[in-house]
Scaffold this motif. Sequence first.
Motif, mmCIF file in Angstrom:
data_model
loop_
_atom_site.group_PDB
_atom_site.id
_atom_site.type_symbol
_atom_site.label_atom_id
_atom_site.label_comp_id
_atom_site.label_asym_id
_atom_site.label_seq_id
_atom_site.Cartn_x
_atom_site.Cartn_y
_atom_site.Cartn_z
ATOM 1 N N LEU A 67 -2.656 9.570 -8.120
ATOM 2 C CA LEU A 67 -2.388 8.975 -6.778
ATOM 3 C C LEU A 67 -2.979 7.630 -6.554
ATOM 4 O O LEU A 67 -2.274 6.823 -6.096
ATOM 5 C CB LEU A 67 -3.071 9.898 -5.649
ATOM 6 N N LEU A 68 -4.241 7.290 -7.347
ATOM 7 C CA LEU A 68 -4.858 6.057 -6.938
ATOM 8 C C LEU A 68 -4.017 4.816 -7.845
ATOM 9 O O LEU A 68 -4.026 4.060 -7.609
ATOM 10 C CB LEU A 68 -6.344 6.205 -7.781
ATOM 11 N N ILE A 69 -3.567 5.536 -8.986
ATOM 12 C CA ILE A 69 -2.951 4.316 -9.856
ATOM 13 C C ILE A 69 -1.611 4.230 -9.206
ATOM 14 O O ILE A 69 -1.257 2.997 -8.944
ATOM 15 C CB ILE A 69 -2.580 5.286 -11.099
ATOM 16 N N GLY A 97 -1.131 4.012 -5.823
ATOM 17 C CA GLY A 97 -1.581 3.040 -4.729
ATOM 18 C C GLY A 97 -2.053 1.823 -5.226
ATOM 19 O O GLY A 97 -1.503 0.858 -4.539
ATOM 20 N N LEU A 98 -2.521 1.746 -6.407
ATOM 21 C CA LEU A 98 -3.170 0.314 -6.859
ATOM 22 C C LEU A 98 -1.733 -0.392 -7.357
ATOM 23 O O LEU A 98 -1.716 -1.690 -7.117
ATOM 24 C CB LEU A 98 -3.984 0.575 -8.241
ATOM 25 N N ALA A 99 -0.831 0.309 -7.881
ATOM 26 C CA ALA A 99 0.509 -0.396 -8.065
ATOM 27 C C ALA A 99 1.067 -0.852 -7.133
ATOM 28 O O ALA A 99 1.483 -2.022 -7.054
ATOM 29 C CB ALA A 99 1.288 0.543 -9.304
ATOM 30 N N THR A 140 -0.021 -1.494 -3.937
ATOM 31 C CA THR A 140 -0.712 -2.531 -3.080
ATOM 32 C C THR A 140 -0.736 -3.834 -3.726
ATOM 33 O O THR A 140 -0.458 -4.660 -3.307
ATOM 34 C CB THR A 140 -1.968 -2.210 -2.718
ATOM 35 N N THR A 141 -0.932 -3.769 -5.282
ATOM 36 C CA THR A 141 -0.871 -5.070 -6.002
ATOM 37 C C THR A 141 0.519 -5.722 -5.674
ATOM 38 O O THR A 141 0.807 -7.008 -5.603
ATOM 39 C CB THR A 141 -1.076 -5.014 -7.459
ATOM 40 N N ALA A 142 1.549 -5.110 -5.840
ATOM 41 C CA ALA A 142 2.909 -5.415 -5.733
ATOM 42 C C ALA A 142 3.228 -6.290 -4.644
ATOM 43 O O ALA A 142 3.635 -7.289 -4.412
ATOM 44 C CB ALA A 142 4.013 -4.490 -6.323
ATOM 45 N N VAL A 156 1.044 -7.244 -2.409
ATOM 46 C CA VAL A 156 0.342 -8.522 -2.064
ATOM 47 C C VAL A 156 0.935 -9.751 -2.877
ATOM 48 O O VAL A 156 1.012 -10.862 -2.285
ATOM 49 C CB VAL A 156 -1.358 -8.230 -2.637
ATOM 50 N N LYS A 157 1.425 -9.387 -4.375
ATOM 51 C CA LYS A 157 2.041 -10.327 -5.087
ATOM 52 C C LYS A 157 3.126 -10.895 -4.208
ATOM 53 O O LYS A 157 3.575 -12.128 -4.520
ATOM 54 C CB LYS A 157 2.143 -10.014 -6.338
ATOM 55 N N ALA A 158 4.091 -10.059 -3.787
ATOM 56 C CA ALA A 158 5.199 -10.185 -3.300
ATOM 57 C C ALA A 158 5.154 -10.874 -1.784
ATOM 58 O O ALA A 158 6.074 -11.710 -1.600
ATOM 59 C CB ALA A 158 6.127 -9.118 -3.062
ATOM 60 N N GLY A 163 3.483 -13.633 -0.102
ATOM 61 C CA GLY A 163 3.591 -14.971 -0.126
ATOM 62 C C GLY A 163 5.045 -15.202 -0.541
ATOM 63 O O GLY A 163 5.625 -16.141 0.404
ATOM 64 N N PRO A 164 6.019 -15.054 -1.694
ATOM 65 C CA PRO A 164 7.135 -15.522 -1.982
ATOM 66 C C PRO A 164 8.055 -15.103 -0.946
ATOM 67 O O PRO A 164 9.009 -15.590 -0.614
ATOM 68 C CB PRO A 164 7.383 -15.012 -3.355
ATOM 69 N N VAL A 165 7.951 -13.780 -0.577
ATOM 70 C CA VAL A 165 9.013 -13.396 0.427
ATOM 71 C C VAL A 165 8.779 -13.903 1.787
ATOM 72 O O VAL A 165 9.648 -14.465 2.474
ATOM 73 C CB VAL A 165 8.838 -11.594 0.634
#
Lengths: 233, 106
Positions: free
Chosen positions: B10-12, B14-16, B18-20, B22-24, B26-28
């Motif tokens: 579940l943690l993994i 969640g990490l995947a 949230t990271t995606a 955050v990275k998306a 700005g560009p969006v």
Amino acid sequence: MTEQDRESFRQGFRQGLPFGVVGFVISLSFGVLATDAGFTPWQAIAVAGLVFAGSAQFASLSVVAGGGGIPAALAAATLMNSRFLAMGIALAPSLPGGPVTRAAQGQAVVDSSWALASRGDGTFDRWRLFGTTLPQYLTWLAGTVVGAYAGDLIGDPERWGLDALFPVFFVAILVAELKRPGARVVALTGAVIALALVPWTPPGIPILAASVAALLGLVAPGADPVADAGEAP
Amino acid sequence: MTLGTTEVWLLILGLAVTTALVKAAGPVLVGGRELPRPFMRVLSFAAAPLLTALVVTSVLADGRRLAVGADTVGVLLGTVLLLLRVPLMVAAAAAVVVTATLRALT
């Protein structure tokens, strides 16, 4: 993809290789520490492949290894990742396509590729960005595979001084960045802000707050970077 | 660690996610449009303080405490070597060896 794009990608790939080598060892440390904490090897590898963000991975791991829960681990990771928000906003005008395409391209951002793809005028060479990230992604994955399965042979990564790699990796990116006029003052201000906040805020916040120093760019010496770009070859 | 295997997955996840996100973000949100000049100028100076803060906090901070350790010396040496234009892999190796040696001695 034009010939120029292909050349940018190739150059990026080459520039990414040394970072990939160092990243391999950093990621290997992650594999060792994650399996030590109780992750299965596949879980450690899944983190590297799906998250691919060193500081967030280490921050969340240290939370759960210390007995913390999932919300605290996610919060720590998001705080470390928050700098990608600033990087994504900076990168956005250089990405073509609709929202989904841009979101997908944004996933390629890692610190080194973002810094190396910057043309110094506020715009980015996206193919150089992709090229620089690719070798680093592959070695990041490979490093964790080795660390997760060979952890018992390696022992404590700190004993081998491997924790020194992470900051050196970022210094290497910084050295190129600091050649720009004005960048040193901005960097130093960022360092002061970050260190001043360490005792008062959760880890991650000092790094995000340091980005405020970029406002000094408005008054920094040196020519207008946008005007410079017009004269660039 | 107090998490079970399912919780780690579940943690993994969640990490995947949230990271995606955050990275998306700005560009969006900002999109492929030109930004005003002063804004571009500030953005062009964003990397230096972010990276410097990442370095100084990983070398000088231990949680919420400021602390100096063997890694501080190792990273300092690595930094000097990089400034002298020594290749990254050599500088990194030197930093690791010095850090490990100091730890073994102390």
